[in-house]
Design a protein around this motif. Structure first.
Motif, PDB file in Angstrom:
ATOM      1  N   LEU A 168       8.842  51.576 -26.724  1.00 16.60           N
ATOM      2  CA  LEU A 168       7.289  51.350 -26.569  1.00 16.60           C
ATOM      3  C   LEU A 168       6.760  50.848 -27.970  1.00 16.60           C
ATOM      4  O   LEU A 168       6.122  49.805 -28.229  1.00 16.60           O
ATOM      5  N   ASP A 169       7.195  51.814 -29.016  1.00 18.89           N
ATOM      6  CA  ASP A 169       6.809  51.398 -30.341  1.00 18.89           C
ATOM      7  C   ASP A 169       7.234  49.771 -30.731  1.00 18.89           C
ATOM      8  O   ASP A 169       6.422  49.464 -31.521  1.00 18.89           O
ATOM      9  N   THR A 170       8.419  49.780 -30.437  1.00 17.78           N
ATOM     10  CA  THR A 170       9.091  48.346 -30.757  1.00 17.78           C
ATOM     11  C   THR A 170       8.448  47.024 -29.842  1.00 17.78           C
ATOM     12  O   THR A 170       8.213  46.251 -30.695  1.00 17.78           O
ATOM     13  N   PHE A 171       8.402  47.152 -28.708  1.00 15.93           N
ATOM     14  CA  PHE A 171       8.261  45.996 -27.805  1.00 15.93           C
ATOM     15  C   PHE A 171       6.806  45.962 -27.460  1.00 15.93           C
ATOM     16  O   PHE A 171       6.209  45.115 -26.843  1.00 15.93           O
ATOM     17  N   HIS A 172       6.054  47.290 -27.443  1.00 15.94           N
ATOM     18  CA  HIS A 172       4.832  47.405 -26.560  1.00 15.94           C
ATOM     19  C   HIS A 172       3.808  48.177 -27.529  1.00 15.94           C
ATOM     20  O   HIS A 172       3.372  49.536 -27.275  1.00 15.94           O
ATOM     21  N   PRO A 173       3.719  47.708 -28.724  1.00 17.57           N
ATOM     22  CA  PRO A 173       2.970  48.686 -29.856  1.00 17.57           C
ATOM     23  C   PRO A 173       1.597  48.894 -29.309  1.00 17.57           C
ATOM     24  O   PRO A 173       0.793  49.730 -29.828  1.00 17.57           O
ATOM     25  N   ALA A 174       0.938  48.194 -28.524  1.00 21.35           N
ATOM     26  CA  ALA A 174      -0.456  48.324 -28.141  1.00 21.35           C
ATOM     27  C   ALA A 174      -0.693  49.550 -27.439  1.00 21.35           C
ATOM     28  O   ALA A 174      -1.711  49.952 -26.828  1.00 21.35           O
ATOM     29  N   VAL A 175       0.360  49.899 -26.675  1.00 22.34           N
ATOM     30  CA  VAL A 175       0.266  51.034 -25.662  1.00 22.34           C
ATOM     31  C   VAL A 175      -0.103  52.438 -26.227  1.00 22.34           C
ATOM     32  O   VAL A 175       0.904  52.676 -27.334  1.00 22.34           O
TER      33      VAL A 175
END
Length: 234
Positions: free
Chosen positions: A105-112
């Motif tokens: 999530l940190d790499t590909f979806h940092p807004a989550v």
């Protein structure tokens, strides 16, 4: 919205925390990485709230990365609409599959947004199950011991993933350790075993751990015992 990493504890449904239970009951979807964690979650949420994630049984790094990327996408899509949870046995930050998801999530979806709800870890549950006191000032090392591995050095160790207990025991005993084994401690699935005999846990099982302590280790424990003269004068 938020992705909650919820620690379920060692496997018994009533060892989940009050906060973890509240999160599971309020989120829109609960994702589980495996059958055992899913069985605990069913005690608190209906089947209709459970989300499916596919994790292949492989050590191929490319396939594993692809699986986690797909899992991250599914969880992030769910969190775009409402709060969701990803559950894991033990604690999300201790030897947990949740670390893979958070890094994805940190790499590909940092807004989550991600929030962790701690759980009872095998690190602490083992002490009760094996009757081990970890007194103040104790040095304790966490190690893995898969496939007969037997790390040595520290005076006290908790060994995870003991999948060849007989081979591990031979090496640790030769290195001067006393060893006790626990299998499926505080878990509702499978047989719980606590033993000093490695042959009793010889069958390969991922949920086997060991406590190894240097033979003859000196202890300086506080005590409530007093001699008779001191008691009379108190």
């Amino acid at each position: 919205m938020t992705v909650y990493g919820v620690g379920l504890g060692p496997g018994q449904a009533d060892l989940i925390t009050v906060r973890g239970k509240r999160v599971l009951e309020t989120v829109d979807t609960v994702y589980s990485p495996g059958r055992l964690s899913r069985s605990v979650v069913r005690e608190y949420v209906p089947e209709s709230k459970l989300g499916d994630l596919d994790f292949p049984m492989t050590r191929d790094p490319d396939k594993l990365r692809a699986a986690w990327r797909e899992a991250g996408r599914a969880v992030a899509d769910g969190a775009a609409e409402d709060d969701v949870a990803f559950v894991t046995l033990g604690d999300p930050n201790v030897y947990s599959t949740f670390g893979h998801l958070r890094r994805t999530l940190d790499t590909f979806h940092p807004a989550v947004d991600v929030e962790v709800v701690p759980g009872v870890s095998a690190v602490t549950a083992f002490a009760t199950a094996l009757g081990v006191e970890i007194e103040a000032g104790t040095g304790l090392s966490l190690r893995e011991a898969a496939d007969g591995a037997a790390p040595t050095g520290p005076e006290r160790m908790i060994l995870f993933k003991v999948t060849d207990a007989v081979a591990t025991d031979e090496k640790l005993t030769a290195a001067g350790y006393d060893v006790r084994y626990g299998r499926r401690l505080f878990m509702e699935q499978g047989e719980t075993v606590v033993t000093s005999d490695p042959t009793e846990v010889a069958e390969r099982d991922y949920y086997t751990l060991a406590y190894a302590e240097k033979h003859g280790l000196d202890r300086d424990l506080a005590t409530a015992d007093f001699d008779a003269e001191t008691e009379r004068s108190a």
